[in-house]
Design an enzyme around this catalytic site. Structure first.
Site, mmCIF file in Angstrom:
data_model
loop_
_atom_site.group_PDB
_atom_site.id
_atom_site.type_symbol
_atom_site.label_atom_id
_atom_site.label_comp_id
_atom_site.label_asym_id
_atom_site.label_seq_id
_atom_site.Cartn_x
_atom_site.Cartn_y
_atom_site.Cartn_z
ATOM 1 N N ASP A 13 0.068 -10.663 12.885
ATOM 2 C CA ASP A 13 -0.167 -9.770 12.399
ATOM 3 C C ASP A 13 -0.780 -8.296 12.624
ATOM 4 O OD1 ASP A 13 -0.380 -7.465 10.070
ATOM 5 O OD2 ASP A 13 -0.102 -9.615 9.084
ATOM 6 N N SER B 69 1.090 -8.023 1.067
ATOM 7 C CA SER B 69 -0.010 -6.720 2.007
ATOM 8 C C SER B 69 -0.489 -6.199 0.898
ATOM 9 C CB SER B 69 1.188 -5.156 2.303
ATOM 10 O OG SER B 69 0.148 -4.669 3.180
ATOM 11 N N GLN B 70 -0.924 -5.656 0.383
ATOM 12 C CA GLN B 70 -1.647 -5.099 -0.815
ATOM 13 C C GLN B 70 -1.215 -5.890 -1.582
ATOM 14 O OE1 GLN B 70 -3.231 -0.022 -2.339
ATOM 15 N NE2 GLN B 70 -1.205 -1.293 -3.465
ATOM 16 N N HIS C 186 3.231 -8.486 10.165
ATOM 17 C CA HIS C 186 3.393 -7.900 8.675
ATOM 18 C C HIS C 186 4.962 -7.428 8.752
ATOM 19 C CE1 HIS C 186 0.696 -6.685 5.685
ATOM 20 N NE2 HIS C 186 1.470 -5.641 5.987
ATOM 21 N N TYR D 246 1.171 -1.039 0.190
ATOM 22 C CA TYR D 246 0.326 0.019 0.303
ATOM 23 C C TYR D 246 0.741 1.522 -0.099
ATOM 24 C CZ TYR D 246 -4.297 2.236 0.997
ATOM 25 O OH TYR D 246 -5.372 2.717 0.617
#
Length: 320
Positions: free
Chosen positions: A274, A184-185, A303, A92
């Site tokens: 996470d 992630s994203q 994360h 992101y």
């Protein structure tokens, strides 16, 4: 953050709703994508390597936006199809990353096409015009527009599929040997890509974002990647009078609702500590995948950097 045990996570079905017309929504979107040409422009990169040819690649995405990717292909290619390829998606607000990682793949005979998301840290254009707020994040971009086709991530999800289609059309790439990867994203976009382009053979989503928004809201959202939902409700619906409507609208761009369409072999990677993309939101999508899948759990990790994952991922794509 109140999370579940691993057995509970493996049985979790998600909290956010799926719109009744979800299938029609994405079928209509894919028809728009089908009408989009796969034309692209290659510009030699300023970065050079004796192992790979490196290019900036530009294409026109749905809605006319100019999308940028980094394209790296092995120097040893002599022409003709047959080589594997991987599409990569970034985290992101970031960009498609350094050339070095992609050259490492090219050194193993794998062509890589890494996409910049519209209007984030890279060179891709965000030309979306929406009604309503665009405060603090892309999840809520277009949420107040009367037309759900104006949700920001609708177009980004379509960009992922178009990126995969362009790579599959490259003369040096075998369209039956293309994988998708991201963290992630980028992990969420990997799931979206594999759901919208069924020819993706192997998908490796790592602690994916963009899943189960209502569950994300129920966790400690102000410390997670989903904090913009907090800003939205604080500024525009502090009494949550529109809560059901908002989460229903977000269902169109929730990867858990797309996961059942995935046909690729999936290596799903998650860390159980996470706090950025809570494990329950990830399992909401993973549990809906009916294709061949494997879960790789990092029990004490969140994360963050995950040891040995880069090696494991490269091996997965070398076997395409």
């Amino acid at each position: 953050m109140n999370e579940r045990s691993l057995p509970q996570l493996q049985a979790y079905g998600g909290s956010s709703p799926k719109p009744a017309d979800f299938g029609d929504y994405w079928d209509r979107a894919l028809r728009e994508l089908d009408a989009q040409p796969l034309d692209y422009e290659l510009v030699p990169a300023e970065f050079t390597s004796p192992l790979a040819d490196c290019f900036h690649l530009y294409f026109t995405g749905v809605g006319g936006a100019r999308i940028h990717c980094k394209y790296v292909r092995p120097k040893t290619i002599s022409g003709g199809k047959g080589g594997p390829g991987v599409v990569m998606f970034h985290g992101y607000a970031c960009d498609s990353g350094d050339w070095l990682e992609k050259v490492g793949y090219a050194a193993h005979g794998i062509s890589v096409l890494a996409m910049d998301c519209r209007g984030q840290g890279g060179l891709s254009e965000d030309n979306l015009t929406v009604q309503g707020t665009t405060v603090r994040g892309h999840i809520i971009r277009g949420i107040d527009d009367p037309d759900p086709d104006h949700l920001y991530y609708r177009n980004v999800f379509l960009d992922t599929a178009q990126t995969a289609r362009i790579l599959m059309a490259m003369p040096e790439v075998d369209p039956k040997r293309v994988g998708a990867f991201g963290l992630s994203q980028g992990g969420g976009l990997t799931v979206a890509c594999a759901s919208l382009e069924p020819r993706i053979k192997v998908a490796v989503p790592v602690y994916p974002f963009l899943s189960d928004y209502k569950r994300a809201w129920e966790t400690n959202i102000t410390t997670s990647a989903y904090e913009e939902l907090n800003y939205y409700f604080r500024f525009f619906d502090p009494h949550h009078l529109r809560e059901e409507e908002i989460f229903g609208r977000l269902g169109y761009i929730d990867i858990q609702n797309l996961a059942g369409r995935v046909q690729a072999k999936v290596l799903w990677v998650t860390g159980l500590t996470d706090t950025i993309c809570p494990p329950s939101t990830q399992f909401a999508a993973y549990n809906k995948i009916t294709a061949d899948k494997e879960l790789l759990v990092y029990h004490e990790y969140g994360h963050e950097y995950l040891p040995y994952l880069a090696d494991r991922t490269l091996q997965a794509f070398m076997n395409l």
